[in-house]
Design a protein around this motif. Structure first.
Motif, short mmCIF file in Angstrom:
data_model
loop_
_atom_site.label_atom_id
_atom_site.label_comp_id
_atom_site.label_asym_id
_atom_site.label_seq_id
_atom_site.Cartn_x
_atom_site.Cartn_y
_atom_site.Cartn_z
N GLY A 1 -4.93 5.63 2.73
CA GLY A 1 -3.74 4.48 2.64
C GLY A 1 -3.87 3.83 4.02
O GLY A 1 -3.89 2.58 3.90
N HIS A 2 -3.78 4.50 4.98
CA HIS A 2 -3.79 3.86 6.40
C HIS A 2 -4.98 2.97 6.56
O HIS A 2 -4.95 1.99 7.17
CB HIS A 2 -3.43 4.85 7.27
CG HIS A 2 -3.62 4.39 8.83
ND1 HIS A 2 -3.92 5.46 9.80
CD2 HIS A 2 -3.59 3.21 9.43
CE1 HIS A 2 -3.90 5.00 10.93
NE2 HIS A 2 -3.72 3.59 10.84
N ALA A 3 -6.11 3.42 6.15
CA ALA A 3 -7.29 3.02 6.75
C ALA A 3 -7.56 1.67 5.60
O ALA A 3 -7.87 0.53 6.24
CB ALA A 3 -8.67 3.87 6.01
N VAL B 1 2.25 4.12 12.27
CA VAL B 1 1.09 3.09 11.64
C VAL B 1 1.58 1.92 11.75
O VAL B 1 0.61 0.87 12.09
CB VAL B 1 0.95 3.77 10.26
CG1 VAL B 1 -0.16 2.97 9.50
CG2 VAL B 1 -0.08 5.09 10.25
N ALA B 2 2.66 1.37 11.54
CA ALA B 2 3.13 0.05 11.15
C ALA B 2 3.15 -0.64 12.52
O ALA B 2 2.45 -1.74 12.84
CB ALA B 2 4.48 -0.05 10.59
N VAL C 1 0.94 -1.02 0.01
CA VAL C 1 -0.04 -0.12 -0.03
C VAL C 1 0.92 1.38 0.03
O VAL C 1 1.69 1.47 0.85
CB VAL C 1 -0.96 0.01 1.43
CG1 VAL C 1 -1.78 1.40 1.17
CG2 VAL C 1 -1.79 -1.26 1.14
N THR C 2 0.87 2.21 -0.99
CA THR C 2 1.44 3.41 -0.88
C THR C 2 0.64 4.31 -0.08
O THR C 2 -0.70 4.31 -0.31
CB THR C 2 1.62 3.79 -2.40
OG1 THR C 2 0.71 4.48 -3.05
CG2 THR C 2 2.47 2.80 -3.14
N GLY C 3 1.14 5.38 0.30
CA GLY C 3 0.46 6.43 1.12
C GLY C 3 -0.09 5.74 2.45
O GLY C 3 -1.08 6.19 2.91
N GLY C 4 0.58 4.62 2.83
CA GLY C 4 -0.01 4.07 3.85
C GLY C 4 0.10 4.65 5.17
O GLY C 4 -0.14 3.89 6.34
#
Ligand code: NAI
Length: 248
Positions: free
Chosen positions: A19-21, A46-47, A11-14
């Motif tokens: 992107g996170h969602a 986020v990770a 996922v780019t923009g993660g």
């Protein structure tokens, strides 16, 4: 309903917003993740949040998706463990009138939306084609259909291009078992739209039949469907998620 166990999603923009969602939702439904973003700190946060919540593997690469070299390094680094799913969600806007935009600014917006889709697609379909299965989701926008606000020429041009690039991808990879679709969100409450003044947000909200901005998880729900085997006969489609905006 959805089960992505055994699949890996890039996922780019993660690190933020949509992107996170989408990354969180895929992980909650069993996928391992490879997150790409130029915001290294956001990516770390986020990770760790996602992996603690879901216990799934989350790899992170702090890269600029407009740079082919950065993406090639990720591709090499992954070796045989290439993704089964690709989501292109990185993006930004540069709001200036055409008379004031520099060529570099115009190109920078096109690059993050169009060139990055081309480069990720070219690199990460190789592994999918080898396995005879894959799914791609590109985040377009209602801006692919309408010019929503003044001073958004590179953004609307880039989003329209993503929609057509997705269709071209769908046709070129159909015989490899790879599906490619796009989602066109309306106004979604993320850092990108939180930059607008309250006045602008209110005027945008007033144009939406549902009378509100969408939430990132509502785009993630559409993404789960299009990336899953429930969408096995859907390729080259654009799913508009806009609270009814384009129906008017
Ligand atoms: P956001 O600002 O919350 O997230 C975008 C992410 O992309 C950020 O983490 C940013 O660091 C990353 N990014 C930007 N340029 C990058 C680059 N060159 N290399 C690596 N990472 C980069 O924004 P949001 O709203 O989540 O946007 C995600 C996608 O959805 C974008 O493509 C946007 O155009 C699209 N979209 C958003 C809508 C909205 O209302 N929020 C509506 C329609 C489409």
């Amino acid at each position: 309903m959805f089960d992505f166990t055994g699949r890996t999603a890039l996922v780019t923009g993660g690190a933020s917003g949509i992107g996170h969602a989408i990354a969180s939702a895929l992980s909650e439904h069993g996928a391992d993740l490879i997150l790409l973003d130029r915001d290294g700190d956001g990516l770390k946060t986020v990770a760790s949040e996602i992996s603690q919540k879901t216990n799934r593997e989350v790899q992170q690469f702090s890269v600029d998706v407009t740079l082919r070299g950065d993406l090639e390094k990720v591709h090499e680094n992954l070796g045989e463990a290439q993704p089964d799913i690709l989501v292109n969600a990185a993006g930004f806007n540069c709001r200036k009138p055409i008379s004031e935009l520099t060529e570099a600014e115009f190109i920078s917006v096109l690059n993050v939306h169009v060139l990055a889709c081309f480069n990720t697609t070219q690199l990460f379909t190789v592994g999918m084609a080898r396995r005879g299965k894959g799914a791609i989701l590109n985040i377009a926008s209602i801006a692919a259909y309408r010019t929503l606000l003044p001073r958004v020429s590179p953004y609307v041009a880039g989003k329209a291009a993503i929609k057509q690039f997705t269709r071209a991808t769908a046709l070129e990879f159909v015989d490899k078992g790879i599906r490619a679709n796009s989602v066109s969100p309306g106004f979604i409450d993320t850092p990108l739209t939180q930059q607008h003044s309250d006045e602008v947000r209110k005027s945008l909200t007033d144009t939406v039949p549902m009378g509100r901005f969408g939430e990132p998880y509502e785009i993630a729900n559409a993404a789960l469907f299009l990336l899953s085997d429930y969408a096995s006969y859907i390729t080259g489609a654009d799913l508009v998620c806009d609270g009814g905006f384009l129906s008017k």
